[in-house]
Write an enzyme that holds these catalytic residues in place. Structure first.
Site, mmCIF file in Angstrom:
data_model
loop_
_atom_site.group_PDB
_atom_site.id
_atom_site.type_symbol
_atom_site.label_atom_id
_atom_site.label_comp_id
_atom_site.label_asym_id
_atom_site.label_seq_id
_atom_site.Cartn_x
_atom_site.Cartn_y
_atom_site.Cartn_z
ATOM 1 C CB SER A 687 -52.489 -23.950 26.119
ATOM 2 O OG SER A 687 -52.028 -24.506 27.325
ATOM 3 C CE LYS A 730 -55.688 -25.129 29.474
ATOM 4 N NZ LYS A 730 -55.224 -24.681 28.143
#
Length: 779
Positions: A687, A730
């Site tokens: 990611s 996140k």
């Protein structure tokens, strides 16, 4: 020659005699006794003596350990005897009868080896019938009579011999020979020529023997008392049994236990396999001896069966509004969990059954996974049982041990049901992601049956070995990460993710729950301490920046302990108001200062977002270019997947660099180094692809990426931005670090709905499909 001039033959003794060494104890004069000999050396001495005058001398060997003694190993004073008769034994040995005559002293050994001969002199004892000797002799006989009367080892013949001996010295010798005393002490008596001293020694030995007899009688009396007491108890118990039998009552403890167990089992009304097995065990129990080891095993097994909740639970009327109030009162947030529990209650009300469910709460430490289990049990009005499987390596912990093993016991599921005594409790299985595997089995495989609604209607514990319905239990498991949970086990559970808390949520939770709890724990009252909003926010930002609340609670405890000390030791006015400026005095320097807030300060830096088992995290990716041959170096403990992402990013930026007026020679003449702090923390995953590409583009174009911008997304080799996971965690991490804009893959837009509004507030999300769209927004 007249009769007065005749000399007895036993008194005409030679001055040279054969010596027979004695093991054991010495022989005294005036005794007729048999003696068995097996040693060839001893037999040769006897034969030599019989060939001559039949006189033989006995000397004691100084130590029993000497097997083949010579003259140096013998005492010098012994007893001379005449061999009266000899018998040959079938095994080659001899049996001789001897009459001992008097003491002798060795003057000189003529032959020191077998057969030993010696020149000797005989010791004559003078009888002095003084009053003192008579008195001592009489005392000796009296004392000895007392011993002989109480000791069955003394025969009647011994008693007669003792009375009929007319010589005081011989009486002392006879008594010394029959008392159980040490061989050296007996030799000392043999070497005592003074009759008075010999009698005194014998008296001392008798006194010691009397003391031993007294102690022996005392011990015997105590033993007899115990035996008579146990006999009395036995007769009374037998009488009691007879009375109970007449009255139709249980006769003994075993019968009473059997009656009790049978009564409970009859009430449970078992059917089929369970009925057959339980009745068989009960019958076996009734026939067993209560002292056998199998008796205890069978009794424990039956006790386990009767203590389990076999009867299906009644359908409870649960008030949904009350359950919601309890859940809201106990925990702030956790909306997903609360909604799922309320759905479970609604389904149970509509279906009118008590079937359980299987949930898995996954999230970072300290977000309230374990405590919410207790709250759920309270909201449902059910019993709660918790056990941890972290580090568990033996499947018998889940499914129990077979009864063939010593100390066998049921597994945790059956043990929990014994404790809660209800069939529909809430079971919390903590740390399910930390199960171990060893040679003793795989506990995660054992849990497959427990957590499968199709199988757990007839769960079979190894110890119980009977089908038991555990489908009514509401199972709640907890985990920090789902990666380590085996796929078949994960497939059986409904996963509810618990993300970390942002600062505003931490402050609210602190006011509602943590501060009252910490004050009570540290002996303070609510009115003693007050906090303003800025101080609570500062604790979250500077001392407890993790996803959960454990460090926040520790910080509050530390403050309250210091206040408690002040209250006891110092004259302080209360209440104490805690302001942001006071925190350094209570908690020392901040663990996270403003400089530590991740900022982009120069070209070649980009902020990425990462997911960890402890919650979300922000990280700064750094890149520098050094003059030299073309190359690309990676550091920062990157995993294989992350290294592949970095290489894709480098290849992609090298391909498009010409669009940004970066010539090919730049790459040919520079060695680029890309690093992700902190170096000690392992990192992996795809990611960070667009973040590394942005960082490299910033470096080669010498343009600084804007502050307060973070990004996450996987990059393909042709510049497509692919979706990622853990967006909620996140985003929470970005919020904690005061990020204002986040670039996300377009395919993750659907995940924004799961993120609470208070977390998204103040953050602008840019959904992108290609790297070109990312580049448009970063500078």
């Amino acid at each position: 020659m007249s009769e007065s001039q005749i000399i007895p033959a036993e008194l005409v003794l030679p001055n040279r005699i054969y010596i027979l060494p004695l093991q054991g104890k010495p022989i005294f004069p005036g005794i007729i006794m048999p003696m068995m000999l097996h040693s060839n050396a001893d037999i040769s001495v006897v034969n030599a003596s019989l060939a001559g005058d039949q006189i033989i001398g006995f000397l004691l060997v100084k130590s029993d350990e000497i097997e083949n003694p010579d003259s140096d190993d013998l005492f010098r004073i012994g007893t001379v005897a005449r061999i009266v008769k000899k018998l040959n034994l079938p095994d080659g040995g001899l049996n001789i009868f001897i009459t001992t005559l008097k003491r002798f002293r060795v003057k000189k050994f003529i032959s020191t080896k077998t057969p030993i001969t010696a020149a000797v002199e005989f010791i004559e004892e003078k009888i002095t019938n003084t009053m003192e000797i008579k008195a001592l002799t009489r005392a000796l006989i009296t004392e000895m009579k007392q011993i002989s009367e109480n000791n069955p080892l003394f025969s009647e013949e011994m008693r007669l011999n003792m009375v009929n001996i007319d010589h005081p010295g011989k009486i002392a010798d006879f008594i010394t020979s029959i008392l159980n005393i040490d061989r050296k002490q007996q030799q000392n008596v043999l070497e005592t020529f003074d009759i008075r001293k010999r009698i005194e020694s014998a008296l001392i030995f008798i006194k010691k023997e009397q003391e031993l007899l007294r102690i022996q009688k005392k011990i015997q009396k105590q033993i007899n008392e115990k035996i008579s007491k146990s006999q009395r108890e036995y007769f009374l118990k037998e009488e009691l049994k007879a009375i109970k039998t007449e009255l139709g009552m249980p006769v003994d403890a075993k019968s009473q236990e059997y009656t009790r167990l049978k009564g409970i089992i009859d009430k449970l009304k078992f059917k089929g396999e369970i009925k057959d097995q339980v009745e068989s065990e009960l019958e076996k129990f009734s026939l067993m001896d209560s002292n056998s080891s199998e008796f205890v095993v069978t009794r424990n097994y039956l006790e386990t069966i009767v203590s389990l909740p076999w009867i299906d639970p009644a359908i409870a009327n649960i008030d949904m509004l009350k359950a919601k109030r309890i859940l809201d009162a106990d925990h702030y947030g956790l909306q997903d969990v609360k909604e799922r529990i309320l759905e479970h209650i609604a389904v149970r009300i509509l279906k009118k059954d008590t079937k359980g469910s299987i949930l898995c709460l996954a999230g970072p430490p300290g977000v309230g996974k374990t405590s919410v289990g207790k709250s759920i049990a309270r909201a449902l009005g059910k019993k709660f049982f918790r056990f941890s499987v972290g580090g568990m390596r033996d499947e018998a912990e889940i499914k129990g041990h077979r009864r063939t093993y010593v100390g066998a016991m049921p597994g945790k599921i059956i043990q929990g049901l014994k404790i809660v005594k209800t069939k529909d409790p809430v079971f919390m299985i903590d740390e399910i992601d930390k199960l171990g595997v060893s040679f003793q089995g795989d506990p995660s495989s054992a849990l497959l049956e427990v957590l499968d609604p199709e199988q757990n209607i007839a769960f079979r514990d190894h110890y119980l070995d009977l089908p038991f319905d555990i489908s009514h239990i509401l199972f709640i498991t907890t985990a920090n990460t789902l990666d380590t949970i085996p796929s078949p086990l994960l497939d059986r559970m409904e996963v509810i993710r618990l993300s970390g808390y942002i600062n505003e949520e931490k402050v609210t939770i602190a006011r509602k729950y943590l501060i009252p709890k910490s004050l009570e724990k540290n002996g303070l009252q609510k009115k003693d301490v007050s906090y303003d909003h800025s101080s609570l926010t500062a604790i979250a930002e500077n001392y407890a920046r993790e996803a959960g609340l454990r460090n926040y609670e520790k910080a509050l405890d530390k403050i309250h302990r210091k206040i408690a000390r002040k209250k006891v030791m110092e004259d302080v006015t209360f209440p104490i108001a805690i302001k942001e400026s006071d925190l350094v005095a209570y908690l020392k320097k901040p663990l996270f200062d403003e400089l530590e807030q991740k900022k982009i300060t120069k070209p070649g830096m980009a902020m990425g977002l990462a997911w960890t088992p402890l919650g979300g995290a922000t990280l700064i990716i750094e890149a520098v270019a050094n003059n030299g041959k073309e190359g690309f170096k990676l550091t920062g403990q990157m995993g294989d997947i992350m290294q592949e992402s970095a290489n894709i990013a480098y290849t992609y930026i090298r391909q498009i660099a010409n669009n940004f007026q970066v010539k090919r020679e730049y790459f040919e003449n520079h060695r680029i180094h890309l690093h992700i702090p902190a170096g000690a923390t392992p990192k992996d995953g795809p990611s960070a692809g667009i973040t590394m590409a942005s960082c490299l583009l910033s470096l080669v174009t010498n343009k600084k990426i804007r502050n307060n911008l973070a990004m996450t997304g996987e990059l393909s080799l042709v510049g497509r931005v692919l979706p990622i996971g853990g967006l909620k965690e996140k985003t929470i991490a970005a919020k904690r670090n005061k990020v204002k804009q986040i670039i996300i893959p377009a395919e993750n837009l659907k995940d924004l709905e799961e993120i609470p509004e208070n977390v998204k507030k103040g953050i602008t999300f840019h959904a992108v499909q290609t790297m070109d769209e990312v580049i448009e927004r970063i500078f």
